[in-house]
Design an enzyme around this catalytic site. Structure first.
Site, short mmCIF file in Angstrom:
data_model
loop_
_atom_site.label_atom_id
_atom_site.label_comp_id
_atom_site.label_asym_id
_atom_site.label_seq_id
_atom_site.Cartn_x
_atom_site.Cartn_y
_atom_site.Cartn_z
N TYR A 123 0.20 15.30 -10.57
CA TYR A 123 1.01 14.31 -11.29
C TYR A 123 2.30 14.94 -11.79
CZ TYR A 123 2.12 10.48 -14.50
OH TYR A 123 2.74 9.45 -15.16
N LYS B 256 6.07 13.89 -10.49
CA LYS B 256 7.04 13.30 -11.41
C LYS B 256 8.27 14.19 -11.56
CE LYS B 256 5.02 9.43 -12.43
NZ LYS B 256 5.63 8.13 -12.06
N ASP C 181 0.88 -1.16 0.00
CA ASP C 181 0.00 0.00 0.00
C ASP C 181 0.92 1.21 0.00
OD1 ASP C 181 -1.69 2.11 0.40
OD2 ASP C 181 -2.53 1.39 2.30
N SER D 180 8.13 10.60 -15.99
CA SER D 180 7.17 10.88 -17.05
C SER D 180 7.61 12.13 -17.80
CB SER D 180 5.77 11.12 -16.46
OG SER D 180 4.87 11.58 -17.45
N ASN E 63 8.20 1.95 -10.19
CA ASN E 63 7.26 2.15 -11.29
C ASN E 63 5.85 2.52 -10.82
OD1 ASN E 63 6.05 1.59 -14.11
ND2 ASN E 63 5.00 0.12 -12.77
N THR F 134 -0.48 1.19 -22.73
CA THR F 134 -0.80 0.30 -21.62
C THR F 134 -2.28 -0.08 -21.72
OG1 THR F 134 -1.39 2.14 -20.17
CG2 THR F 134 0.92 1.43 -20.16
#
Length: 244
Positions: free
Chosen positions: A141, A145, A50, A128, A77, A176
């Site tokens: 995000y 990153k 977690d 990213s 990852n 993906t």
């Protein structure tokens, strides 16, 4: 190929997407691979995780050592994305994004360092291109990153003299399962795919296996003089200026 024979690798978020491709690539090149994520993994030995829990990383690394006896490669990852501008995002959601995308890798690296020091191992972080630029409504995000890219450089600088390397890959649009599902949900999936292709100089989106191939190179001895770097794997997307 057996670049990772007698090596042990931990891949977080290794049950799907880029993580699954990296885990398979390392295994196919000889590594013993363990993955860490919520729930079981039907292909690899898995450690339940977690990544919002700050106590989880120490337990994960300890479990890897107990099961495999050593750690040579850590691949950070696992990640998450929430769509919201700064104004729209709650402090709680902001903290959750940073916990999963940045704090968990920091804690995993900290826990892994004593073991990587023994094996002169290395770390590959999955960042990213959104740590370099931004898509709309991806504030947390992008910030997380970009932070992971900075952490990559800091670890490389602080621990290179111990024989530990740390690099990052920065994927662009990768096919993906999650992204393919998103595309199929578009009103015209074929038109959307053509549009995605056009933003890349190579005229297509990427495959998880292409990111995995580069991550495996960075984790191998072939990259022994490479550390502290962030490499876009994006089909040239970040190099292409938009047209008016």
């Amino acid at each position: 190929m057996s670049r990772f024979e007698r090596k042990v690798a931990l891949v977080t978020g290794g049950r799907s997407g880029i993580g699954r491709a990296v885990a398979r690539r390392l295994r196919d090149e000889g590594a013993t691979v363990l993955t860490a994520q919520r729930g079981p993994d039907d292909e690899f030995d898995a450690v339940p995780a977690d990544f919002t829990d700050p106590e989880s990383p120490d337990r994960i690394v300890a479990e890897v050592i107990e099961r495999a006896g050593q750690l040579d490669v850590l691949v950070n990852n696992a990640g998450m994305m929430q769509e919201a501008t700064v104004e729209e995002m709650s402090a709680q959601d902001w903290q959750r994004s940073l916990a999963v995308n940045l704090t968990a890798p920091f804690l995993l690296i900290r826990a892994a360092l004593p073991h990587l020091r023994r094996t002169r191992g290395n770390i590959v972080n999955v960042g990213s291109i959104e740590g370099l630029g931004s898509n709309p409504r991806h504030a947390a995000y992008c910030a997380s990153k970009a932070g992971l890219h900075g952490l990559t450089r800091a670890v490389a600088v602080d621990h290179g003299h111990e024989g530990i390397r740390c690099n990052a890959v920065a994927p662009g649009w990768i096919d993906t399962d999650l992204n393919l599902e998103f595309v199929e949900g578009m009103p015209d999936p074929d038109a959307f795919r053509r549009g995605i292709g056009r933003i890349h100089p190579v005229d297509r989106s990427g495959k998880p296996e292409e990111v995995a191939a580069f991550a495996a190179f960075l984790a191998s001895e072939e990259a022994s003089f490479v550390t502290g770097e962030v490499y876009p794997v994006d089909g040239g997307r970040m190099s292409k200026l938009s047209l008016p």
